[in-house]
Design a protein around this motif. Structure first.
Motif, PDB file in Angstrom:
ATOM      1  N   ARG A 188       0.821  -1.216   0.000  1.00 42.60           N
ATOM      2  CA  ARG A 188       0.000   0.000   0.000  1.00 42.60           C
ATOM      3  C   ARG A 188       0.852   1.262   0.000  1.00 42.60           C
ATOM      4  O   ARG A 188       0.498   2.268  -0.609  1.00 42.60           O
ATOM      5  N   ASP A 189       1.973   1.216   0.720  1.00 42.85           N
ATOM      6  CA  ASP A 189       2.874   2.373   0.790  1.00 42.85           C
ATOM      7  C   ASP A 189       4.299   1.840   0.939  1.00 42.85           C
ATOM      8  O   ASP A 189       4.621   1.187   1.938  1.00 42.85           O
ATOM      9  N   THR A 195      -8.227  -6.650   6.656  1.00 43.71           N
ATOM     10  CA  THR A 195      -8.368  -5.507   5.742  1.00 43.71           C
ATOM     11  C   THR A 195      -8.600  -4.212   6.505  1.00 43.71           C
ATOM     12  O   THR A 195      -8.031  -3.153   6.165  1.00 43.71           O
ATOM     13  N   ALA A 196      -9.407  -4.269   7.569  1.00 45.05           N
ATOM     14  CA  ALA A 196      -9.654  -3.068   8.372  1.00 45.05           C
ATOM     15  C   ALA A 196      -8.399  -2.630   9.112  1.00 45.05           C
ATOM     16  O   ALA A 196      -8.147  -1.426   9.281  1.00 45.05           O
ATOM     17  N   ARG A 249      -5.252  -3.053   8.035  1.00 49.86           N
ATOM     18  CA  ARG A 249      -4.395  -2.402   7.031  1.00 49.86           C
ATOM     19  C   ARG A 249      -4.887  -0.987   6.731  1.00 49.86           C
ATOM     20  O   ARG A 249      -4.083  -0.069   6.583  1.00 49.86           O
ATOM     21  N   HIS A 250      -6.201  -0.824   6.607  1.00 49.59           N
ATOM     22  CA  HIS A 250      -6.737   0.507   6.308  1.00 49.59           C
ATOM     23  C   HIS A 250      -6.449   1.479   7.441  1.00 49.59           C
ATOM     24  O   HIS A 250      -6.101   2.645   7.213  1.00 49.59           O
ATOM     25  N   ALA A 251      -6.594   1.030   8.700  1.00 53.86           N
ATOM     26  CA  ALA A 251      -6.358   1.926   9.839  1.00 53.86           C
ATOM     27  C   ALA A 251      -4.885   2.315   9.951  1.00 53.86           C
ATOM     28  O   ALA A 251      -4.567   3.423  10.399  1.00 53.86           O
ATOM     29  N   THR A 291      -2.680   2.558   7.361  1.00 52.51           N
ATOM     30  CA  THR A 291      -2.113   3.206   6.176  1.00 52.51           C
ATOM     31  C   THR A 291      -2.859   4.464   5.745  1.00 52.51           C
ATOM     32  O   THR A 291      -2.368   5.177   4.857  1.00 52.51           O
ATOM     33  N   GLU A 292      -4.006   4.768   6.339  1.00 50.95           N
ATOM     34  CA  GLU A 292      -4.745   5.945   5.880  1.00 50.95           C
ATOM     35  C   GLU A 292      -4.171   7.221   6.508  1.00 50.95           C
ATOM     36  O   GLU A 292      -3.645   7.210   7.625  1.00 50.95           O
ATOM     37  N   ASN A 293      -4.276   8.306   5.753  1.00 52.58           N
ATOM     38  CA  ASN A 293      -3.877   9.655   6.218  1.00 52.58           C
ATOM     39  C   ASN A 293      -2.417   9.689   6.689  1.00 52.58           C
ATOM     40  O   ASN A 293      -2.087  10.306   7.716  1.00 52.58           O
TER      41      ASN A 293
END
Length: 300
Positions: A180-181, A209-210, A212-214, A216-218
């Motif tokens: 993702r980054d 998945t949740a 990873r989103h928490a 990598t976001e912002n």
């Protein structure tokens, strides 16, 4: 006047030089006939020459080593070729000198990669030259080459039951963050430190998945100096609450079958479909040749 006086000495006695002069030669023991050296000599302390525990071979070998020029080879093979004593006795004498502090032997690697033995002879116990005490490299250069100490990562939440499968799933989540980054590329040590924190999230019924989103976001736009520290902070600060306690569901009751009439004895029993009751089926399963229950009833 002709009487002899026995108390008169027969002749004059000579002066006792040994008794009256401290520097007179003793009647027994060694006598030193020394000449002062002005060139080609070595100063050796009496603490070595008169050492109470060293052997005569070790004392003589120490005197020889102290008398040779700097850079002279004093290994066992060279000394055995120089003196009549064999390699075994010379090796034992060198160990004596090393034990009592008159010799230091260290193994060092040369710039070419060759390993050599460095021998340092000490004429005074506890003395080290400035060449030995000084560091082999300048202090500024050593400070530049020494890597800075690694900062410790912040603590992360811990799961209640750190099962191996749960921790492996957490490591898989962390290893996938770089897709993702690319800035979230973690080392094995960082992933091992952060894995319990991710496992705590998974234990709180959060999907991978949740998670990873928490994580990598912002993310900030500037380069990440310590990505593992940032992830550790997010795992701790954004940890979701524990799920409510849900008691286990009671087991489902067994189905209640309808009443059926036995085809053999007309007795009522519960079964999903018509047929024979349990007693009649047991009679049917008996060994052939035995009378049937109907026959028993007729005969009675």
């Amino acid at each position: 006047m002709d009487t002899e006086n026995p108390s008169v000495p027969p002749r004059a006695q000579s002066r006792n030089r040994v008794k009256n002069h401290a520097d007179a030669q003793p009647l027994a023991g060694v006598v030193h006939d020394n000449a002062r050296h002005t060139e080609n000599f070595t100063v050796i302390g009496n603490h070595l020459l008169q050492h109470p525990e060293l052997s005569l071979l070790a004392i003589g070998l120490a005197g020889y080593i102290q008398s040779v020029r700097r850079g002279t080879s004093v290994d066992i093979k060279t000394l055995a070729a120089r003196f009549p004593e064999g390699p075994t006795r010379i090796a034992a004498a060198l160990r004596e000198l090393e034990t009592h502090g008159y010799l230091r032997r260290t193994r060092e690697r040369t710039p070419t990669g060759r390993v050599v033995t460095r021998t340092v002879s000490c004429n005074k116990l506890g003395h080290r030259t400035a060449r030995e005490t000084a560091s082999p490299r300048p202090a500024r250069r050593a400070a530049q080459e020494k890597p800075p100490p690694r900062k410790r990562l912040p603590a992360v939440p811990q799961p209640s039951y750190p099962a191996p499968a749960l921790l492996q799933a957490a490591v898989d989540v962390l290893s996938g963050l770089r897709r993702r980054d690319p800035r979230l590329l973690l080392s094995a040590t960082d992933a091992e430190h952060l894995a319990p924190g991710v496992a705590a999230w998974l234990e709180h019924e959060v999907t991978p998945t949740a998670v990873r989103h928490a994580l990598t976001e912002n993310l900030p736009n500037e380069p990440l100096i310590r990505p593992a520290a940032l992830l550790a902070h997010r795992l701790t600060a954004q940890l979701p609450p524990s799920p409510p306690f849900r008691p286990p569901a009671p087991p489902a009751p067994e189905p209640r079958h309808p009443l059926q009439t036995c085809d053999g004895c007309d007795r009522a029993f519960r079964a999903p479909q018509p047929g024979r009751c349990r007693e009649c089926r047991a009679v049917d399963d008996r060994v052939p040749g035995t009378p049937d229950i109907g026959e028993i009833c007729t005969a009675g």
